[in-house]
Scaffold this active site. Structure first.
Site, PDB file in Angstrom:
ATOM      1  N   HIS A 144     -56.146 141.744   5.222  1.00 32.29           N
ATOM      2  CA  HIS A 144     -55.615 141.207   6.473  1.00 32.29           C
ATOM      3  C   HIS A 144     -55.633 139.679   6.471  1.00 32.29           C
ATOM      4  O   HIS A 144     -54.820 139.048   7.157  1.00 32.29           O
ATOM      5  CB  HIS A 144     -56.412 141.754   7.661  1.00 32.29           C
ATOM      6  CG  HIS A 144     -55.930 143.101   8.101  1.00 32.29           C
ATOM      7  ND1 HIS A 144     -56.694 144.231   7.997  1.00 32.29           N
ATOM      8  CD2 HIS A 144     -54.739 143.494   8.595  1.00 32.29           C
ATOM      9  CE1 HIS A 144     -56.009 145.259   8.436  1.00 32.29           C
ATOM     10  NE2 HIS A 144     -54.819 144.842   8.803  1.00 32.29           N
TER      11      HIS A 144
ATOM     12  N   ARG B  35     -45.746 153.569   6.483  1.00 31.59           N
ATOM     13  CA  ARG B  35     -46.920 154.343   6.071  1.00 31.59           C
ATOM     14  C   ARG B  35     -47.782 154.622   7.309  1.00 31.59           C
ATOM     15  O   ARG B  35     -48.254 153.695   7.954  1.00 31.59           O
ATOM     16  CB  ARG B  35     -47.739 153.554   5.048  1.00 31.59           C
ATOM     17  CG  ARG B  35     -46.963 153.142   3.799  1.00 31.59           C
ATOM     18  CD  ARG B  35     -47.888 152.353   2.864  1.00 31.59           C
ATOM     19  NE  ARG B  35     -47.227 151.927   1.644  1.00 31.59           N
ATOM     20  CZ  ARG B  35     -46.689 150.726   1.475  1.00 31.59           C
ATOM     21  NH1 ARG B  35     -46.716 149.844   2.457  1.00 31.59           N
ATOM     22  NH2 ARG B  35     -46.122 150.403   0.329  1.00 31.59           N
TER      23      ARG B  35
ATOM     24  N   ARG C  76     -42.896 157.955   7.365  1.00 28.15           N
ATOM     25  CA  ARG C  76     -43.417 158.901   6.372  1.00 28.15           C
ATOM     26  C   ARG C  76     -44.634 159.616   6.946  1.00 28.15           C
ATOM     27  O   ARG C  76     -45.541 158.977   7.485  1.00 28.15           O
ATOM     28  CB  ARG C  76     -43.805 158.173   5.085  1.00 28.15           C
ATOM     29  CG  ARG C  76     -44.233 159.141   3.975  1.00 28.15           C
ATOM     30  CD  ARG C  76     -44.639 158.414   2.717  1.00 28.15           C
ATOM     31  NE  ARG C  76     -45.897 157.694   2.885  1.00 28.15           N
ATOM     32  CZ  ARG C  76     -46.445 156.915   1.947  1.00 28.15           C
ATOM     33  NH1 ARG C  76     -45.829 156.750   0.787  1.00 28.15           N
ATOM     34  NH2 ARG C  76     -47.584 156.290   2.172  1.00 28.15           N
TER      35      ARG C  76
ATOM     36  N   GLU D 291     -40.663 161.742  -5.922  1.00 31.10           N
ATOM     37  CA  GLU D 291     -41.797 161.083  -6.581  1.00 31.10           C
ATOM     38  C   GLU D 291     -42.329 161.841  -7.791  1.00 31.10           C
ATOM     39  O   GLU D 291     -43.194 161.320  -8.504  1.00 31.10           O
ATOM     40  CB  GLU D 291     -42.943 160.901  -5.573  1.00 31.10           C
ATOM     41  CG  GLU D 291     -42.571 160.077  -4.359  1.00 31.10           C
ATOM     42  CD  GLU D 291     -43.675 160.048  -3.321  1.00 31.10           C
ATOM     43  OE1 GLU D 291     -44.382 159.023  -3.246  1.00 31.10           O
ATOM     44  OE2 GLU D 291     -43.837 161.052  -2.596  1.00 31.10           O
TER      45      GLU D 291
ATOM     46  N   ASN E  80     -43.191 154.030  -7.553  1.00 27.93           N
ATOM     47  CA  ASN E  80     -44.573 153.857  -8.019  1.00 27.93           C
ATOM     48  C   ASN E  80     -45.151 155.166  -8.538  1.00 27.93           C
ATOM     49  O   ASN E  80     -45.715 155.229  -9.635  1.00 27.93           O
ATOM     50  CB  ASN E  80     -45.448 153.302  -6.888  1.00 27.93           C
ATOM     51  CG  ASN E  80     -45.056 151.894  -6.488  1.00 27.93           C
ATOM     52  OD1 ASN E  80     -44.300 151.235  -7.188  1.00 27.93           O
ATOM     53  ND2 ASN E  80     -45.550 151.436  -5.352  1.00 27.93           N
ATOM     54  N   ASP E  81     -45.038 156.239  -7.744  1.00 26.12           N
ATOM     55  CA  ASP E  81     -45.542 157.542  -8.188  1.00 26.12           C
ATOM     56  C   ASP E  81     -44.647 158.167  -9.245  1.00 26.12           C
ATOM     57  O   ASP E  81     -45.133 158.808 -10.187  1.00 26.12           O
ATOM     58  CB  ASP E  81     -45.674 158.498  -6.998  1.00 26.12           C
ATOM     59  CG  ASP E  81     -47.047 158.405  -6.344  1.00 26.12           C
ATOM     60  OD1 ASP E  81     -48.000 157.972  -7.020  1.00 26.12           O
ATOM     61  OD2 ASP E  81     -47.181 158.767  -5.153  1.00 26.12           O
TER      62      ASP E  81
ATOM     63  N   ARG F 225     -51.095 153.646 -12.951  1.00 25.26           N
ATOM     64  CA  ARG F 225     -50.745 152.229 -12.848  1.00 25.26           C
ATOM     65  C   ARG F 225     -51.958 151.340 -12.607  1.00 25.26           C
ATOM     66  O   ARG F 225     -51.891 150.128 -12.785  1.00 25.26           O
ATOM     67  CB  ARG F 225     -49.701 152.006 -11.757  1.00 25.26           C
ATOM     68  CG  ARG F 225     -50.166 152.310 -10.342  1.00 25.26           C
ATOM     69  CD  ARG F 225     -49.015 152.044  -9.353  1.00 25.26           C
ATOM     70  NE  ARG F 225     -49.374 152.290  -7.967  1.00 25.26           N
ATOM     71  CZ  ARG F 225     -49.271 153.452  -7.363  1.00 25.26           C
ATOM     72  NH1 ARG F 225     -48.837 154.496  -8.055  1.00 25.26           N
ATOM     73  NH2 ARG F 225     -49.595 153.595  -6.097  1.00 25.26           N
TER      74      ARG F 225
ATOM     75  N   CYS G 167     -37.720 152.797  -2.835  1.00 26.13           N
ATOM     76  CA  CYS G 167     -38.825 151.959  -2.377  1.00 26.13           C
ATOM     77  C   CYS G 167     -39.874 151.896  -3.479  1.00 26.13           C
ATOM     78  O   CYS G 167     -40.035 152.824  -4.266  1.00 26.13           O
ATOM     79  CB  CYS G 167     -39.431 152.497  -1.080  1.00 26.13           C
ATOM     80  SG  CYS G 167     -40.196 154.111  -1.215  1.00 26.13           S
TER      81      CYS G 167
END
Length: 784
Positions: free
Chosen positions: A399, A506, A542, A641, A664-665, A675, A712
């Site tokens: 953050h 997310r 999602r 994915e 990514n997946d 990864r 994405c």
């Protein structure tokens, strides 16, 4: 009795939040307090007297019931009057006939001779008296034990509120004084051309020859800054080891009071960040507040105290348990939530020990260097005085990084060895674009960074001009650039960078910040805020993606030898339909606030999609029976994915409205390469022929069926990769918001025909060497 106490006292969060958030300065705060307490106590008068800096004089600062003209005019020494007696004895003073009391002191301007009863209690902060709160009534009245107990509780809360309000006032006054001083100094400089140098915030006692060093970390907020260093001291673990331990009752009381102080401080931070940036950026402190209000958190601490542990150690141990749980997660975004827990724990421990960690101020512009910087640090510092940020720990998902981006402060996190190498007398260059940090740079480096700063300023001006322009190739092919988001604070960042909507929201974090699964209404409130942040734009929500390494402390998960190939994501949702239905209901209830779609992760079969549709229909029918207005149709999408989904994409595409390729997946599952595992990182290759052909297969199937296909993941943030994917048939991307302008510039500078040629050449490559040469040639030719 408890109901009576609740009706009289400050309702901890409701009333304190109201006082703080509706007060613009210290005077507003005091006025709001006396009004509220008079109403709650059913008294004719409530007044607050504060001690002046001499420690001897009490001045009336706010009143409800006495003459307003007496504010700041009525003053007395602590050895005078009933109010002074409360400070002098550090105890309650009560009488049902004040004028007859030997310590009664009459003030004509206050007109308080009309009031007989008097109840005064001293206000403390860090065990030192700061003033007195007085309650008075016209009629003779003996305050009950219950009313006295309530007022004692209120005085504790008020003490912390006033301390925080004074601190905020002090910060604002100092900022005004600095602004005046800088204007006057500018006049002097313009007159005689001289320039003074302010004192170092922390000077070393021994002479030290500056040594040039270059360090590297993670670039999290772009830009360049140069200046002197301010070292923000890290939390000292000795506090935990040396903390004195009293009786169980004493330690329990210390923890309860510290928890209240931390809540009040957190509300002030939320207010300050909301005023400095926006309500969205301040949302993290609302999450901190929810954790501080979480009964399971306080229960765990209380249990340890009852076992004989001191409050300081108990808070530390419970917080460490949360930190370890977050730190073990693979998802970097969720892993960085451990820093939020550490921030919360540090503030509670400071309150237990009576420390003032929030009192740090910058007298001049500096680069902050720290082991780790928390949101609370940035909330209480003047952002105009922060040139740059460098930390030993942290990454782009913290953050602190998110706030640094919002503030436009160049930042490099995760710089190993910086705390040992840095000194307050050092000069530092922060390169928030490449992730490099230069301590005591030589003349050549300085000159180069002057040039880079000028170039960067020009580039930012150029990119800023692209924000409201469409992402369209030179030959007219339109591309949609959406943002990936996870926090309410991401809304502002996405809009700032010209996002056309949300390609991936997310939803995990609202679950992570709670001690139990949030209900449908609670989820709906969060989703409404997100949808309202993107009026007229699509938001792909999602559904819950937990499992693997993303666990919830309140949700038992079975041990698995290979959790990433186990019970996770949509599989959990379909097995635990009670959880799944609550989330779907929350989305449907919020749907009228914008244009949502629902996206389901890790889909691998037609059966899953059909089961999802049946569940969604049952939830919609249930809401309609209850009288809710919910849409009859909402677009549904799935994430591609896993290789299984790629192989049966022609079947899957017929069952949904759109597909989104989660690279990514998909890369790690297709190439069997984690990864985050450095040992096999060389096998995790986005440009591997198997990956490119998988993406092409999905894009062709979607385009043939007339359905939308988006992508994405990290691949979308690379301008060259984006051009390659456009040539393969992808027309929509979802990426980190700061990457949008750069990708948009690349798209607007090249033709679709050039993208198509690049795709043909890349798809013809059979190995990494051929691919490397192909991409290098394209990067040069496309001017990237």
């Amino acid at each position: 009795m408890n109901e009576r106490r609740e009706s009289l006292g400050l309702r901890t969060l409701e009333d304190i939040s109201s006082i703080i958030l509706h007060s613009h300065d210290l005077q507003d705060t005091l006025d709001n307090i006396v009004t509220l307490v008079a109403r709650r106590m059913g008294s004719d008068v409530c007044s607050i007297y504060l001690l002046e800096n001499d420690g001897e004089t009490l001045t009336l600062k706010a009143t409800k019931g006495l003459s307003k003209a007496s504010v700041n005019r009525v003053a007395m020494k602590v050895h005078e009057g009933l109010t002074g007696l409360a400070v002098e004895t550090r105890a309650m003073v009560m009488t049902d006939n004040a004028p007859s009391h030997p310590r009664y002191k009459y003030f004509k301007e206050a007109k308080e001779e009309r009031f007989l009863s008097f109840l005064g209690l001293p206000l403390f902060e860090h065990k030192a008296p700061i003033g007195v709160i007085v309650v008075q009534t016209r009629e003779t009245r003996s305050f009950s034990d219950d009313e006295i107990s309530i007022l004692r509780t209120i005085t504790f809360q008020i003490g912390s509120i006033i301390h925080s309000a004074r601190l905020l006032d002090s910060i604002q006054h100092k900022e005004q004084e600095r602004a005046w001083f800088e204007r006057e100094l500018a006049k002097i400089r313009n007159g005689n051309g001289t320039e003074g140098e302010a004192a170092s915030p922390r000077s070393g006692s021994t002479k030290r020859t500056p040594v040039s060093r270059t360090l590297a970390g993670t670039a999290v907020s772009p830009g360049f800054s140069r200046g002197k260093i301010y070292i923000l001291d890290r939390f000292n673990d000795k506090v935990i080891k040396l903390a004195k331990v009293g009786s169980v009752a004493e330690e329990g009381r210390k923890f309860s009071q510290a928890l209240e102080k931390a809540k009040i401080q957190t509300i002030y931070m939320e207010k300050r960040v909301s005023e400095t940036l926006s309500a969205d950026d301040a949302a993290i402190f609302h999450t901190h507040l929810m954790i501080l209000e979480d009964r399971s958190f306080s229960a765990k601490v209380t249990d340890l105290i009852e076992q004989g542990m001191g409050a300081t150690r108990a808070v530390h141990d419970v917080v460490q348990h949360y930190i370890q749980a977050f730190s073990a997660m693979e998802d970097p975004y969720l892993r960085e939530r451990s820093a939020d827990m550490e921030d919360i724990g540090r503030r509670v421990i400071d309150a237990v020990e009576g420390n003032n960690s929030s009192d740090v101020t910058l007298r001049e512009k500096r680069v902050l260097v720290a082991d780790e910087i928390f949101p609370s640090n940035l909330a209480m510092l003047d952002p105009d005085k922060i040139l740059g940020i460098v930390t030993e720990k942290g990454n782009a998902y913290s953050h602190a990084a998110i706030m640094a981006k919002s503030l436009g402060i160049p930042a490099v996190l995760g710089v190993k060895g910086v705390m040992a190498a840095a000194n307050v007398k050092d000069e530092i260059i922060v390169d928030g674009t490449s992730g490099h940090v230069y301590l005591n740079p030589d003349a050549v480096v300085k000159k180069e960074y002057v040039r880079l700063e000028q170039e960067y300023a020009g580039r930012m001006k150029e990119l800023e001009g692209l924000r409201d322009l469409p992402a369209v190739t030179t030959d007219g092919v339109a591309i949609t650039l959406n943002a990936n988001i996870g926090l309410i604070s991401d809304v502002r960042v996405a809009n700032l960078h010209g996002a056309e909507g949300v390609g991936l929201y997310r939803t995990e974090f609202p679950y992570m910040a709670r001690s139990a699964f949030p209900g449908r209404e609670e989820q709906a409130a969060i989703y409404r805020k997100i949808l309202e942040g993107f009026p007229g734009q699509t938001v792909n929500i999602r559904t819950l993606d937990i499992g693997g390494d993303k666990g919830l402390s309140y949700f038992p998960h079975p041990h698995e030898d290979n959790p990433f190939l186990g019970w996770r994501s949509i599989r959990i949702s379909l097995d635990r339909q009670d959880i799944f239905k609550e989330q779907l209901a929350g989305i449907l209830l919020a749907s009228h606030a914008g244009n949502p779609t629902i996206m389901f992760p890790l889909i691998s079969s037609l059966d899953e999609i059909r089961q999802i549709r049946e569940i969604l229909t049952s939830v919609r029918n249930e809401l309609l029976r209850e009288g809710h207005d919910v849409p009859g149709y909402i677009p549904l999408g799935i994430m591609i994915e896993v290789p299984a989904a790629v192989l049966i994409i022609d079947y899957l595409i017929q069952e949904v409205d759109y597909v989104s390729i989660g690279t990514n997946d998909l890369i790690q599952y297709t190439l069997a390469a984690d990864r985050n595992n450095a040992t096999v990182r060389q096998y995790y290759d986005p440009y591997h022929p198997a990956i490119l052909h998988s993406i092409k297969r999905v894009a062709d199937a979607a385009n043939k069926a007339g359905k939308k296909v988006s992508l994405c993941g990290e691949m979308a943030a690379d301008p060259l990769c984006a051009l390659l994917l456009v040539g393969m048939g992808i027309r929509e991307f979802s990426l980190s918001a700061p990457s949008i302008p750069v990708v948009k510039q690349a798209l607007r500078s090249n033709s679709f025909e050039a993208c198509h040629r690049l795709a043909r050449a890349a798809l013809a490559c059979r190995n990494s060497a051929d691919m490397g040469r192909c991409l290098a040639a394209a990067r040069k030719k496309m001017n990237l």
